[in-house]
Scaffold this motif. Structure first.
Motif, PDB file in Angstrom:
ATOM      1  N   SER A  90       0.838  -1.200   0.000  1.00 22.29           N
ATOM      2  CA  SER A  90       0.000   0.000   0.000  1.00 22.29           C
ATOM      3  C   SER A  90       0.866   1.240   0.000  1.00 22.29           C
ATOM      4  CB  SER A  90      -0.926   0.015   1.224  1.00 22.29           C
ATOM      5  OG  SER A  90      -0.165  -0.019   2.418  1.00 22.29           O
ATOM      6  N   ASN A  91       0.225   2.333  -0.376  1.00 22.16           N
ATOM      7  CA  ASN A  91       0.829   3.658  -0.303  1.00 22.16           C
ATOM      8  C   ASN A  91      -0.143   4.545   0.453  1.00 22.16           C
ATOM      9  OD1 ASN A  91       1.993   6.150  -0.617  1.00 22.16           O
ATOM     10  ND2 ASN A  91       1.559   6.306  -2.815  1.00 22.16           N
ATOM     11  N   MET A  92       0.175   4.797   1.730  1.00 25.18           N
ATOM     12  CA  MET A  92      -0.728   5.566   2.571  1.00 25.18           C
ATOM     13  C   MET A  92      -0.417   7.061   2.550  1.00 25.18           C
ATOM     14  SD  MET A  92      -2.717   3.220   3.552  1.00 25.18           S
ATOM     15  CE  MET A  92      -3.694   4.272   4.604  1.00 25.18           C
ATOM     16  N   THR A  93       0.399   7.494   1.595  1.00 29.30           N
ATOM     17  CA  THR A  93       0.745   8.914   1.521  1.00 29.30           C
ATOM     18  C   THR A  93      -0.106   9.596   0.454  1.00 29.30           C
ATOM     19  OG1 THR A  93       2.451   8.755  -0.211  1.00 29.30           O
ATOM     20  CG2 THR A  93       3.108   8.199   2.035  1.00 29.30           C
ATOM     21  N   ASN A  94       0.033  10.892   0.358  1.00 20.60           N
ATOM     22  CA  ASN A  94      -0.654  11.664  -0.679  1.00 20.60           C
ATOM     23  C   ASN A  94       0.232  11.912  -1.892  1.00 20.60           C
ATOM     24  OD1 ASN A  94      -3.060  11.972   0.828  1.00 20.60           O
ATOM     25  ND2 ASN A  94      -2.076  13.588   2.054  1.00 20.60           N
ATOM     26  N   LEU A  95       1.351  11.178  -1.946  1.00 24.12           N
ATOM     27  CA  LEU A  95       2.296  11.308  -3.053  1.00 24.12           C
ATOM     28  C   LEU A  95       2.468   9.958  -3.725  1.00 24.12           C
ATOM     29  CD1 LEU A  95       5.043  13.366  -1.177  1.00 24.12           C
ATOM     30  CD2 LEU A  95       3.345  14.281  -2.776  1.00 24.12           C
ATOM     31  N   GLY A  96       2.872   9.978  -4.989  1.00 24.00           N
ATOM     32  CA  GLY A  96       3.183   8.739  -5.671  1.00 24.00           C
ATOM     33  C   GLY A  96       4.371   8.054  -5.020  1.00 24.00           C
ATOM     34  N   MET A  97       4.416   6.720  -5.108  1.00 32.08           N
ATOM     35  CA  MET A  97       5.473   5.958  -4.461  1.00 32.08           C
ATOM     36  C   MET A  97       6.060   4.961  -5.434  1.00 32.08           C
ATOM     37  SD  MET A  97       5.204   3.486  -1.077  1.00 32.08           S
ATOM     38  CE  MET A  97       4.836   4.832   0.039  1.00 32.08           C
ATOM     39  N   ASN A  98       7.404   4.918  -5.502  1.00 33.80           N
ATOM     40  CA  ASN A  98       8.106   3.893  -6.260  1.00 33.80           C
ATOM     41  C   ASN A  98       8.566   2.842  -5.268  1.00 33.80           C
ATOM     42  OD1 ASN A  98      10.993   2.904  -7.438  1.00 33.80           O
ATOM     43  ND2 ASN A  98       9.525   3.306  -9.084  1.00 33.80           N
ATOM     44  N   ALA A  99       7.901   1.698  -5.262  1.00 34.16           N
ATOM     45  CA  ALA A  99       8.081   0.713  -4.204  1.00 34.16           C
ATOM     46  C   ALA A  99       9.005  -0.421  -4.618  1.00 34.16           C
ATOM     47  CB  ALA A  99       6.731   0.148  -3.783  1.00 34.16           C
ATOM     48  N   LYS A 100       9.628  -0.998  -3.605  1.00 34.51           N
ATOM     49  CA  LYS A 100      10.497  -2.164  -3.762  1.00 34.51           C
ATOM     50  C   LYS A 100      10.136  -3.162  -2.673  1.00 34.51           C
ATOM     51  CE  LYS A 100      15.440  -3.400  -3.515  1.00 34.51           C
ATOM     52  NZ  LYS A 100      16.806  -2.825  -3.384  1.00 34.51           N
ATOM     53  N   PHE A 101      10.201  -4.463  -2.990  1.00 38.51           N
ATOM     54  CA  PHE A 101       9.805  -5.493  -2.047  1.00 38.51           C
ATOM     55  C   PHE A 101      10.913  -6.526  -1.906  1.00 38.51           C
ATOM     56  CE2 PHE A 101       6.114  -3.910  -4.384  1.00 38.51           C
ATOM     57  CZ  PHE A 101       5.421  -3.301  -3.356  1.00 38.51           C
ATOM     58  N   THR A 102      11.239  -6.886  -0.666  1.00 37.92           N
ATOM     59  CA  THR A 102      12.250  -7.906  -0.414  1.00 37.92           C
ATOM     60  C   THR A 102      11.625  -9.063   0.347  1.00 37.92           C
ATOM     61  OG1 THR A 102      12.956  -6.930   1.702  1.00 37.92           O
ATOM     62  CG2 THR A 102      14.055  -6.139  -0.306  1.00 37.92           C
ATOM     63  N   PHE A 103      12.279 -10.225   0.263  1.00 34.39           N
ATOM     64  CA  PHE A 103      11.729 -11.452   0.823  1.00 34.39           C
ATOM     65  C   PHE A 103      12.826 -12.239   1.539  1.00 34.39           C
ATOM     66  CE2 PHE A 103       9.698 -10.152  -3.060  1.00 34.39           C
ATOM     67  CZ  PHE A 103       8.347 -10.193  -2.773  1.00 34.39           C
TER      68      PHE A 103
ATOM     69  N   ASN B  94      11.661  10.808  -4.892  1.00 24.38           N
ATOM     70  CA  ASN B  94      13.051  10.528  -5.267  1.00 24.38           C
ATOM     71  C   ASN B  94      14.035  10.681  -4.101  1.00 24.38           C
ATOM     72  OD1 ASN B  94      12.505   9.959  -8.022  1.00 24.38           O
ATOM     73  ND2 ASN B  94      12.311  12.162  -8.406  1.00 24.38           N
ATOM     74  N   ASP B  95      13.527  10.620  -2.857  1.00 23.91           N
ATOM     75  CA  ASP B  95      14.422  10.648  -1.707  1.00 23.91           C
ATOM     76  C   ASP B  95      15.118   9.295  -1.566  1.00 23.91           C
ATOM     77  OD1 ASP B  95      13.797  13.228  -1.104  1.00 23.91           O
ATOM     78  OD2 ASP B  95      12.268  12.723   0.388  1.00 23.91           O
ATOM     79  N   ASN B  96      16.004   9.176  -0.576  1.00 25.92           N
ATOM     80  CA  ASN B  96      16.700   7.916  -0.356  1.00 25.92           C
ATOM     81  C   ASN B  96      15.712   6.803  -0.039  1.00 25.92           C
ATOM     82  OD1 ASN B  96      19.199   9.118  -0.744  1.00 25.92           O
ATOM     83  ND2 ASN B  96      19.446   9.597   1.438  1.00 25.92           N
ATOM     84  N   GLU B  97      16.069   5.594  -0.446  1.00 28.65           N
ATOM     85  CA  GLU B  97      15.220   4.433  -0.198  1.00 28.65           C
ATOM     86  C   GLU B  97      15.120   4.170   1.296  1.00 28.65           C
ATOM     87  OE1 GLU B  97      15.270   0.787  -2.955  1.00 28.65           O
ATOM     88  OE2 GLU B  97      16.496   0.207  -1.243  1.00 28.65           O
ATOM     89  N   THR B  98      13.916   3.934   1.784  1.00 33.48           N
ATOM     90  CA  THR B  98      13.714   3.705   3.211  1.00 33.48           C
ATOM     91  C   THR B  98      12.684   2.610   3.417  1.00 33.48           C
ATOM     92  OG1 THR B  98      13.164   4.790   5.308  1.00 33.48           O
ATOM     93  CG2 THR B  98      11.880   5.439   3.388  1.00 33.48           C
ATOM     94  N   VAL B  99      12.758   1.942   4.571  1.00 38.66           N
ATOM     95  CA  VAL B  99      11.791   0.895   4.902  1.00 38.66           C
ATOM     96  C   VAL B  99      10.467   1.550   5.264  1.00 38.66           C
ATOM     97  CG1 VAL B  99      11.206  -0.945   6.515  1.00 38.66           C
ATOM     98  CG2 VAL B  99      13.551  -0.724   5.669  1.00 38.66           C
TER      99      VAL B  99
END
Length: 909
Positions: free
Chosen positions: A744-757, A854-859
């Motif tokens: 999910s993206n619970m913000t009011n901005l677009g999100m470029n997401a990454k998923f790890t397993f 485009n900020d640093n990648e964060t969890v």
């Protein structure tokens, strides 16, 4: 050429020659080089401690090192920027020593022995550090590991500790630290003083257990064998472990220059020891003291040295650059105290008085003993001699708080007795996350034997003011011990440090012990100080001790202090910390129960006014704050039938005693799963839970770090917020609905997401993908999105039916674009490749990361799915629907059975 021109030419030539000589000399001293160890070895501390020789070797009397001096009252370089502190001095105060009210086995603030005098070395040189479960003390004689109650676990000789490097080293000047961010111990010491065989030793532990395996390295400080290395100081930040020292001529003991070893920290932990070494010009004086950097985002390593006591000045240094290419610089920032001091007693003579005898005790010099960087400030401590002018009559302790960017002095205090009755020396300091301060040191006077003291300052106290001097271990006898030397040595240093809980502060100090075998003795004593405040917290992970931010590297959504039970569990809570999925029931008379444990790590009872609030939310790896926990977000905006989260209830927390905990019960009726069937399929009973302790009704609500929209960040930064996002599943096929990962993206901005397993085996250990793979099945809109834009990443493959196989450790899916307030759902499961894997418990960690704007990648967050029984996850699968019977219940059943058998036997007879 006329005579005038000739004279000008000769003058110019002479200037050029002098400049070249200076440049060559300066360049040789300043040249930074990469060096490798001359020897490496592994040490198993626990195994070494079993060898009797590891201790018998330590009872051989060591040759005392001559007390060598570093330059004092150095000149200011051109462009020096002096930052004078304008606060009034405390020179006019009479400082009286108070005795610690409760000594010894105090449950909250204990003190107990460290490592005693085996009559082989003077002075002891006290290196000490504190880890999660251990204390480590290293002296010139021995190295000891204790538990945090003072119980000795292992002891070996200092020489034996480094003996696996070969030879027969004569070790001295040990210092130890604990790195809470990487859960490692580090040690440094010097071998063979005043010798061409001088060597620097460095060691790091493999884990947070100092009784385990260590990697040891030996370095040659001077390949020409003309200088020897003395007095190492050690510090670290996120990039480097830094060791500094002083070089003296082997033949004359004359000071040469200081030297700096800069190790790439993570490379050293990984087994690569190739530090950058900087030989500093002699004009910089004695070695700078590197800081223990307790801010893991700080890129600069800050250092400090004493410079000129007669002018009240110290100097700042920095290390910048990358971990592999550090740059050491002596800045032009010179913080200055409001009043001056002398750097040493007249002639460097023994100085401090003691009871019953006329023998004085050495108080050393004014070099900086240790430094700590945290919360944007550099803190340090040193011994000073007063008054200034070269003929002091007393010694004192001086501590500083400095802005290292500007050199501005924030706080500066001289802990001293202007009457000249009490002397203080060899200080070290420690600071917790809240800027509470402890300074440990030795105290002396003609009315007492040499003793161990500390001073404390709460962050709420007036600036530049500590709360007097507290004696926690009184000296027991006179002390005069010179071996074949001429000085009654003490020190040369002590240790003070922060507990990994980032709250409690420890110090280990020297005192005069009772004599033995006709020899005077020193002793060492640990003291723990917990600030006199209450601090309520709950655990993010099993090893959490309340540090803010949490330095542990685990997932923040796995709190063991929140758990769900489908039926009420009464004190003493038979199923405490055993978590199961919630279950929907019609009506409100038969609720589920959520339990939250709250701990008070402070030294006083909590106020009884704090509030605890419990929230629920539908599961998702992209949860934020305050949405959806505040009840305002729906999965289906418009119809508003699928509420994504809400408040369960709030309670007032009654007073919790110091060092205690309390469990709170929240009845809870989860929402009707039928309402979510169209979005979440059959996986409807998995919910996220959030507990939040507040001390105020207005921002920042008692939070150390103000809350932001990042839920993961809020939980990591504040110990009074905890989060549970664990789904519990049975291993038997068909007994439970499939697990579903919700992105999910619970913000009011677009999100470029990454998923790890990540896969976790039944023993709670990360496992490879050799015996199976994770399978994802996108559902609904997410399936359509992936069909139009196939996901890409590492370690993944897409099947014809649209399912995705995750088959490599470190696999990820990236560049998944999510619109504001968008959700997506995937079935997630583990598919074993062979029948041997069937029936084994396992867990899947699913983590969502993102770049927002485009900020640093964060969890952002994550979910954990536990199948069957997995070590470290106290969970109860839904398929386990058997009757639960605690131990006392089984005992009653056994007694009933025995009674029935007895009756039957009597009837037969």
């Amino acid at each position: 050429m006329d005579k005038a021109t000739s004279r000008q030419f000769r003058s110019l030539s002479l200037m050029i020659i002098c400049f070249l000589i200076f440049s060559i000399s300066y360049g040789q001293q300043q040249k930074d080089t990469k060096v490798g160890p001359v020897k490496t070895a592994k040490l198993n501390f626990k195994e070494l401690a079993k060898d009797p020789k590891s201790l018998t070797d330590s009872i051989k009397k060591k040759k005392p090192q001559n007390e060598v001096r570093i330059p004092e009252n150095l000149r200011l370089p051109p462009g020096a920027d002096i930052k004078r502190h304008d606060a009034p001095p405390r020179d006019s105060l009479t400082l009286k020593i108070k005795k610690k009210e409760k000594v010894g086995n105090d449950d909250i603030n204990p003190n107990f022995p460290g490592l005693g005098d085996n009559n082989t070395s003077i002075p002891p040189d006290i290196g000490g550090a504190v880890g999660p479960n251990h204390l480590m003390v290293a002296l010139n004689t021995q190295v000891r590991i204790q538990d945090k109650n003072g119980l000795t676990m292992s002891t070996v000789g200092l020489d034996a500790f480094f003996s696996s490097l070969g030879g027969s080293p004569n070790m001295f000047d040990p210092k130890v630290l604990y790195d809470p961010f990487n859960s490692r111990w580090m040690i440094t010491a010097v071998a063979n003083g005043q010798s061409a065989n001088s060597a620097l030793m460095v060691g790091v532990s493999d884990t947070n257990d100092p009784t385990g395996i260590w990697s040891l390295y030996q370095f040659d400080p001077d390949s020409s064998n003309t200088n020897w290395f003395d007095y190492p100081s050690i510090g670290f930040n996120k990039n480097w472990i830094v060791v500094t020292g002083n070089m003296f001529a082997v033949s004359t003991n004359a000071f040469g220059n200081s030297i700096v070893y800069m190790f790439d920290k993570l490379a050293l932990y990984g087994g690569s020891a190739t530090p950058t070494v900087s030989n500093r010009p002699s004009t910089e004086g004695g070695a700078s003291c590197p800081s223990i950097t307790l801010d893991n985002s700080e890129e600069t390593e800050h250092l400090v040295s004493s410079w000129n006591g007669s002018s009240g000045i110290i100097r700042l240094y920095t290390i910048t650059g990358t971990p592999s290419t550090p740059n050491y610089a002596a800045t032009l920032l010179f913080p200055a105290a409001a009043t001056n001091w002398s750097d040493i007693p007249a002639g460097g003579a023994d100085f401090a008085p003691q009871s019953t005898v006329s023998n004085l005790i050495s108080n050393g010099d004014s070099r900086v003993q240790n430094a700590v960087f945290r919360n944007g400030s550099l803190w340090c401590a040193q011994t000073i001699f007063l008054p200034s002018g070269g003929s002091p009559t007393r010694s004192g302790v001086q501590w500083w708080q400095i802005d290292p960017v500007t050199g501005t002095v924030v706080q500066n205090e001289k802990i001293q007795d202007a009457t000249g009755t009490n002397f203080f020396a060899y200080p070290t300091l420690a600071i917790n996350a809240y800027d509470d301060l402890l300074i440990g040191y030795s105290s002396f006077s003609a009315a007492q034997f040499a003793s161990a003291n500390y001073s404390i300052r709460l962050n709420s106290d007036p600036l530049s003011t500590t709360q007097g001097s507290i004696q926690f271990k009184a000296g027991l006898a006179k002390y005069f011990k010179i071996f074949s030397g001429s000085s009654n040595r003490w020190g040369d240093y002590s240790s003070s440090c922060i507990d990994p809980d980032d709250f409690s502060l420890w110090t280990i100090q020297q005192y005069a012990e009772s004599p033995s075998g006709g020899s005077d003795r020193w002793g060492t004593e640990w003291n723990k100080w917990v600030p006199p405040v209450a601090d309520l917290y709950s655990k993010d992970l099993a090893g959490d001790v309340g540090a803010e931010p949490n330095p542990l590297t685990g997932n923040m959504w796995q709190s063991p202090d929140i758990w769900v039970r489908k039926s009420q569990d009464i004190p003493p809570y038979t199923f405490a910390h055993v978590h199961e999925n919630a279950e929907y029931r019609t009506g409100t008379s038969n609720p589920n129960y959520v339990y939250v444990e709250v701990h008070n790590r402070g030294s006083i009872m909590s106020s009884g006014t704090e509030q605890i609030t419990l929230y629920w939310a539908k599961p998702g790896a992209g949860l934020g704050w305050m949405d959806p926990w505040n009840g305002g977000i729906y999965f289906d905006p418009g119809p508003n039938t699928m509420l994504m989260g809400d408040v369960v209830s709030s309670q007032t927390i009654p007073p919790i005693p110091a060092n205690s905990s309390e469990i709170f019960e929240f009845p809870w009726n989860p929402p009707n799963p039928a309402s979510y069937a169209t979005a979440f399929g059959t996986n409807t009973n998995h919910f996220c839970l959030l507990s939040r302790i507040t001390t105020s009704g207005s921002a920042p609500f008692g939070m150390t770090f103000p809350e932001t929209g990042s839920l993961n960040g809020n939980v990591r930064n504040n110990n009074n917020i905890v989060w549970k996002n664990i789904g519990v599943y049975d291993l038997l096929p068909g007994t439970m609905s499939p697990a579903q990962a919700v992105i999910s993206n619970m913000t009011n901005l677009g999100m470029n997401a990454k998923f790890t397993f990540d896969l976790i085996d039944e023993n709670g250990v990360a496992m490879s993908f050799e015996n199976g793979h994770i399978q994802l099945k996108p559902i609904g809109k997410l399936a359509e999105t992936f069909k139009e834009n196939p996901p890409r990443g590492y370690g993944i493959s897409i099947n014809e039916d649209g399912t995705i196989n995750i088959s490599k450790k470190g696999a990820f899916i990236e560049n998944v674009n999510l619109e504001p307030n968008e959700f997506g759902i995937m079935d997630i499961s583990y598919v074993p490749d062979n029948s041997k894997e069937l029936g084994k418990g396992y867990a899947i960690n699913f983590t969502q990361l993102a770049k927002v704007n485009n900020d640093n990648e964060t969890v952002i967050g994550g979910q954990t799915f536990v199948y069957g029984k997995v070590a470290g996850f106290q969970t109860e699968p839904d398929g386990n629907k058997g009757w639960h019977c605690p131990i006392w219940c089984w005992m009653i059943i056994i007694l009933i059975i025995l009674f029935i058998l007895w009756i039957v036997r009597r009837k037969r007879n």
